[in-house]
Design a protein around this motif. Structure first.
Motif, PDB file in Angstrom:
ATOM      1  N   PHE A   1      14.888 -22.502   5.796  1.00 52.10           N
ATOM      2  CA  PHE A   1      13.692 -22.631   5.160  1.00 52.10           C
ATOM      3  C   PHE A   1      12.297 -21.723   6.038  1.00 52.10           C
ATOM      4  CE2 PHE A   1      15.672 -26.212   3.667  1.00 52.10           C
ATOM      5  CZ  PHE A   1      14.940 -26.751   2.339  1.00 52.10           C
ATOM      6  N   VAL A   2      12.724 -21.856   7.332  1.00 54.95           N
ATOM      7  CA  VAL A   2      11.768 -21.180   7.953  1.00 54.95           C
ATOM      8  C   VAL A   2      11.577 -19.703   7.903  1.00 54.95           C
ATOM      9  CG1 VAL A   2      10.970 -20.855  10.631  1.00 54.95           C
ATOM     10  CG2 VAL A   2      11.738 -23.082   9.988  1.00 54.95           C
ATOM     11  N   ARG A   3      13.053 -19.219   8.080  1.00 56.35           N
ATOM     12  CA  ARG A   3      13.116 -17.858   7.553  1.00 56.35           C
ATOM     13  C   ARG A   3      12.476 -17.304   6.323  1.00 56.35           C
ATOM     14  NH1 ARG A   3      19.521 -16.957   9.696  1.00 56.35           N
ATOM     15  NH2 ARG A   3      18.867 -16.912  11.957  1.00 56.35           N
ATOM     16  N   GLU A   4      12.856 -18.042   5.217  1.00 55.94           N
ATOM     17  CA  GLU A   4      12.523 -17.697   3.837  1.00 55.94           C
ATOM     18  C   GLU A   4      10.803 -17.624   3.993  1.00 55.94           C
ATOM     19  OE1 GLU A   4      14.732 -17.954   0.637  1.00 55.94           O
ATOM     20  OE2 GLU A   4      16.543 -18.049   1.497  1.00 55.94           O
ATOM     21  N   LEU A   5      10.244 -18.810   4.243  1.00 55.20           N
ATOM     22  CA  LEU A   5       8.760 -19.041   4.249  1.00 55.20           C
ATOM     23  C   LEU A   5       8.000 -17.984   5.038  1.00 55.20           C
ATOM     24  CD1 LEU A   5       8.658 -22.803   4.547  1.00 55.20           C
ATOM     25  CD2 LEU A   5       8.094 -21.485   2.403  1.00 55.20           C
ATOM     26  N   ALA A   6       8.577 -17.746   6.218  1.00 59.20           N
ATOM     27  CA  ALA A   6       8.065 -16.607   7.049  1.00 59.20           C
ATOM     28  C   ALA A   6       8.002 -15.318   6.520  1.00 59.20           C
ATOM     29  CB  ALA A   6       8.583 -16.763   8.407  1.00 59.20           C
ATOM     30  N   GLY A   7       9.112 -14.825   5.623  1.00 60.30           N
ATOM     31  CA  GLY A   7       9.360 -13.758   4.937  1.00 60.30           C
ATOM     32  C   GLY A   7       8.370 -13.523   3.755  1.00 60.30           C
TER      33      GLY A   7
ATOM     34  N   ALA B   1      12.766  -9.299  -8.826  1.00 61.58           N
ATOM     35  CA  ALA B   1      13.079 -10.673  -8.712  1.00 61.58           C
ATOM     36  C   ALA B   1      13.682 -11.038  -7.326  1.00 61.58           C
ATOM     37  CB  ALA B   1      14.216 -10.778  -9.742  1.00 61.58           C
ATOM     38  N   ASP B   2      14.373 -10.301  -6.568  1.00 63.81           N
ATOM     39  CA  ASP B   2      14.985 -10.478  -5.566  1.00 63.81           C
ATOM     40  C   ASP B   2      13.865 -10.633  -4.505  1.00 63.81           C
ATOM     41  OD1 ASP B   2      17.525 -10.448  -6.436  1.00 63.81           O
ATOM     42  OD2 ASP B   2      17.816  -8.215  -5.718  1.00 63.81           O
ATOM     43  N   LEU B   3      12.775 -10.015  -4.547  1.00 61.18           N
ATOM     44  CA  LEU B   3      11.534  -9.919  -3.491  1.00 61.18           C
ATOM     45  C   LEU B   3      10.976 -11.042  -3.786  1.00 61.18           C
ATOM     46  CD1 LEU B   3      10.824  -5.922  -3.144  1.00 61.18           C
ATOM     47  CD2 LEU B   3      11.934  -7.356  -1.505  1.00 61.18           C
ATOM     48  N   LEU B   4      10.460 -11.347  -4.937  1.00 61.76           N
ATOM     49  CA  LEU B   4       9.340 -12.308  -5.083  1.00 61.76           C
ATOM     50  C   LEU B   4       9.702 -13.935  -4.764  1.00 61.76           C
ATOM     51  CD1 LEU B   4       7.786 -11.360  -8.658  1.00 61.76           C
ATOM     52  CD2 LEU B   4       6.624 -11.209  -6.078  1.00 61.76           C
ATOM     53  N   PRO B   5       8.877 -14.619  -4.106  1.00 66.37           N
ATOM     54  CA  PRO B   5       9.184 -15.856  -3.689  1.00 66.37           C
ATOM     55  C   PRO B   5       9.673 -16.648  -5.002  1.00 66.37           C
ATOM     56  CG  PRO B   5       7.053 -15.410  -2.797  1.00 66.37           C
ATOM     57  CD  PRO B   5       7.656 -14.312  -3.582  1.00 66.37           C
TER      58      PRO B   5
ATOM     59  N   PRO C   1       5.355 -13.289   2.850  1.00 64.20           N
ATOM     60  CA  PRO C   1       4.163 -12.387   2.501  1.00 64.20           C
ATOM     61  C   PRO C   1       4.805 -10.748   2.835  1.00 64.20           C
ATOM     62  CG  PRO C   1       3.595 -13.866   4.135  1.00 64.20           C
ATOM     63  CD  PRO C   1       5.103 -14.269   3.921  1.00 64.20           C
ATOM     64  N   VAL C   2       5.852 -10.616   3.613  1.00 60.77           N
ATOM     65  CA  VAL C   2       6.469  -9.374   3.485  1.00 60.77           C
ATOM     66  C   VAL C   2       7.031  -9.004   2.210  1.00 60.77           C
ATOM     67  CG1 VAL C   2       8.049  -7.917   4.718  1.00 60.77           C
ATOM     68  CG2 VAL C   2       6.669  -9.432   6.068  1.00 60.77           C
ATOM     69  N   ASP C   3       7.613  -9.965   1.692  1.00 68.11           N
ATOM     70  CA  ASP C   3       8.487  -9.635   0.416  1.00 68.11           C
ATOM     71  C   ASP C   3       7.390  -9.549  -0.738  1.00 68.11           C
ATOM     72  OD1 ASP C   3      11.093  -9.988   1.502  1.00 68.11           O
ATOM     73  OD2 ASP C   3      10.936 -12.145   0.851  1.00 68.11           O
ATOM     74  N   ILE C   4       6.259 -10.251  -0.823  1.00 65.77           N
ATOM     75  CA  ILE C   4       5.188  -9.811  -1.781  1.00 65.77           C
ATOM     76  C   ILE C   4       4.640  -8.691  -1.578  1.00 65.77           C
ATOM     77  CG2 ILE C   4       2.934 -10.563  -2.614  1.00 65.77           C
ATOM     78  CD1 ILE C   4       3.545 -13.451  -1.810  1.00 65.77           C
ATOM     79  N   ALA C   5       4.225  -8.053  -0.436  1.00 62.12           N
ATOM     80  CA  ALA C   5       3.870  -6.835  -0.447  1.00 62.12           C
ATOM     81  C   ALA C   5       4.875  -5.561  -0.777  1.00 62.12           C
ATOM     82  CB  ALA C   5       3.595  -6.748   1.319  1.00 62.12           C
ATOM     83  N   ARG C   6       6.188  -5.708  -0.403  1.00 63.19           N
ATOM     84  CA  ARG C   6       7.277  -4.931  -0.757  1.00 63.19           C
ATOM     85  C   ARG C   6       7.219  -4.919  -2.260  1.00 63.19           C
ATOM     86  NH1 ARG C   6      12.408  -6.794   1.947  1.00 63.19           N
ATOM     87  NH2 ARG C   6      13.298  -4.866   0.980  1.00 63.19           N
TER      88      ARG C   6
END
Length: 394
Positions: free
Chosen positions: A155-161, A308-312, A163-168
């Motif tokens: 949970f922590v890793r994916e939640l933290a990532g 689809a892979d990047l977006l939350p 903002p980065v995934d949205i930007a990518r």
């Protein structure tokens, strides 16, 4: 979506008992990795994982007490939209023995119907599963990995990532917007306008594959053209307000290894060319389908899977829209031969439930037969038999 597949077995001697059939199919299913998993989804903010499904395969196989093909179709119409929840029951299988009046077959047949969550497999992957169930040995198709549980650290890793995934995802999203990938023209007409209720009908007609042989065109293109011709004649016969119509064509984006479950799709729009004559329709649809296939094989189609892979997960999870979807047409070919306790498969077909489309057409090839499955909403298509006959007569 919950795809269903139909397998018609006939031409054998005395039919096997249901207990014999269940024992064989349960054993074969237990040897297919994909049929031994389910989804674990602890939070809407992270993507679900695959985990081992402890439910015995035999518990997902039951007998269907019907005597005729008409009763089989009636059961499908009543149950095509059942909830096949990948978190609890990713698939099920029903067996109908002694079925009479099956089109394209003689004598009494055994009809097997499978239903599975689209999360489990797309059409091409399920074709591989069919080889394991009714072919000559197990298939290794399955998820890349399974987990016993999702840890807090996940949970922590994916939640933290996030903002980065949205930007990518911003750059590929912009490119997708420019190419129109997945964008379907939402034309409101007598067939696709929102309906207050949904009442599904299903028709499945096996035809000789020669019927679908159009010089220079694929089975899918032929199916799209038949759907366009049938709808054109139908709207003229009943004087319906359908001046323009586009088809939603889902195309698989194959990725991963041989045992990987793809389920990566890109949607392309193909104009039905209703105002054109039949030959012009074929030419226009053929050109559009060629463009669609080139797109699906190109780098831009990979962007759809990448986004689809990047977006939350929460941003791409959506409920089925309440209004009717465009007309959808798809096809795939089953490899064979298939059998059930020594009895050969005569033909195979299928369709999709829970897609809420006004009209769905699926052409499935097996051997010398292409089964054309047509389903829709009776509130949008009030005369389904007339429409199907017009499609078949194209």
């Amino acid at each position: 979506m919950n795809p269903f597949s139909i397998y018609v077995f006939g031409g054998g001697g005395n039919p096997a008992s249901f207990e014999q059939i269940r024992e064989v199919l349960a054993q074969r299913a237990s040897e297919i990795p994909l049929l031994g998993v389910k989804v674990i989804s602890p939070s809407p903010w992270i993507y679900p994982r695959w985990t081992i499904d402890p439910t015995p395969s035999a518990e997902k196989i039951r007998e269907l007490d019907v005597a005729s093909w008409e009763e089989v179709l009636a059961w499908l119409q009543d149950h095509a939209d059942d909830d096949i929840d990948p978190r609890s029951r990713p698939w099920r299988l029903v067996v109908a023995r002694g079925v009479s009046a099956v089109p394209g077959a003689s004598g009494e047949c055994t009809v097997v119907i499978t239903q599975h969550s689209h999360a489990l497999a797309d059409g091409m992957a399920w074709s591989e599963v069919a080889l394991g169930l009714f072919g000559h040995g197990p298939t290794a198709i399955g998820p890349d990995a399974t987990v016993d549980r999702v840890r807090k650290l996940d949970f922590v890793r994916e939640l933290a990532g996030i903002p980065v995934d949205i930007a990518r995802s911003c750059r590929p999203l912009i490119r997708l917007a420019k190419t129109g990938a997945g964008r379907i023209h939402n034309s409101a007409n007598a067939i696709t306008h929102p309906q207050a209720a949904f009442d599904r009908w299903i028709r499945v007609v096996p035809l000789s594959k020669d019927v679908f042989k159009v010089p220079g065109e694929t089975v899918t293109t032929s199916a799209v053209w038949r759907a366009a011709v049938g709808i054109d004649r139908y709207r003229r016969k009943f004087d319906l307000d359908v001046s323009e119509l586009s088809f939603e064509i889902p195309l698989s984006i194959r990725r991963g290894g041989e045992t990987n479950v793809s389920n990566a799709l890109v949607l392309r729009e193909v104009d039905a060319a209703l105002e054109e004559d039949d030959n012009t329709k074929l030419a226009l649809i053929g050109a559009a389908m060629s463009e669609a296939r080139l797109f699906a094989r190109g780098s831009e189609a990979q962007l759809a899977a990448q986004v689809a892979d990047l977006l939350p997960a929460r941003l791409v999870q959506r409920d089925v829209p309440p209004k009717a979807a465009p007309v959808s047409v798809s096809s795939y070919v089953r490899r064979g031969p298939l059998e059930l306790l020594g009895t050969p498969c005569v033909w195979s077909g299928g369709g999709v439930g829970r897609d809420n489309a006004s009209l769905s057409v699926r052409a499935i090839g097996y051997g010398d037969t292409v089964a054309m499955s047509v389903s829709g909403n009776s509130h949008a298509i009030e005369h389904p038999d007339v429409l199907v006959d017009l499609m078949m007569g194209a």
